[in-house]
Design a protein around this motif. Sequence first.
Motif: not given
Length: 248
Positions: A61-73, A80-93
């Motif tokens: 598990v790793t969390t990266m700084d992705f253009y100002g947003d945290p990107l967790e992989i 492979l799972y990726v947590k979408v930054p809040e600014s780009a999330q769609e829906g409730d997942k």
Amino acid sequence: MLTACSDDGTTVYPDVQQLTQAVDKAVAGAKTAGFTTEIAVGTVQTKGQGQLRLDASTALVTTMDFYGDPLEIRLVDGQLYVKVPESAQEGDKPWVRIPRDGTDPFSQAAGGSIDQLAQQNDPARTLEQIKTAGTIVSSGAVTLNDAPTTHYVVNIDLVKLHENLPAGLSPAALTQTDGKATGFPLELWLNAEQLPVQVTFDLTPILIAAGAPPNSAAKITTAYKDWKAPTVVEPPPADQVGDLPPPP
């Protein structure tokens, strides 16, 4: 050839076969570690941190700084799972599952680049790159962060590396060098237990061969810590995981 010992008892291996065998054995025995990583290309820097577990396959598990947003992989059980930054999330997942073997162009691009980024922190992958395409240029005992280590400089042959490229490189990108880049230096620091303390990939020769200014630089540095310490590397909750949306 026999291994050599320096005055402080540090073991120095003369070739990549003995080196990778020793580190493979040490890593397999340790099984877990924490890490930090830094990717610096020109003036752009990306930092991250995470944990890994080495069983039949690597989970991390790793969390990266992705253009100002945290990107967790998360890479667990080959998925492979990726947590979408809040600014780009769609829906409730908040999590998406990215196919590592998707056949459509979007899945191949997204899955391939993120998978490559995640696996860059896997010491087993680094050892395979050294074993497949490496030649030791120099080695010796040095102090890193106030601790004794053995430092190796290894030249990585791009032709022998084939598809097993470092993060940020693709076979298509290499064509931009017109064959001017034949390899790049990799640096490896080991502690007394032959466990990696730090790994640096210097991709600067490839960047310059592709047409970047002579003063350009591109490096990936991963520092390992807390070997053998308990880690928590699990997939995200199933009810929070969606599928990668289709391309527009």
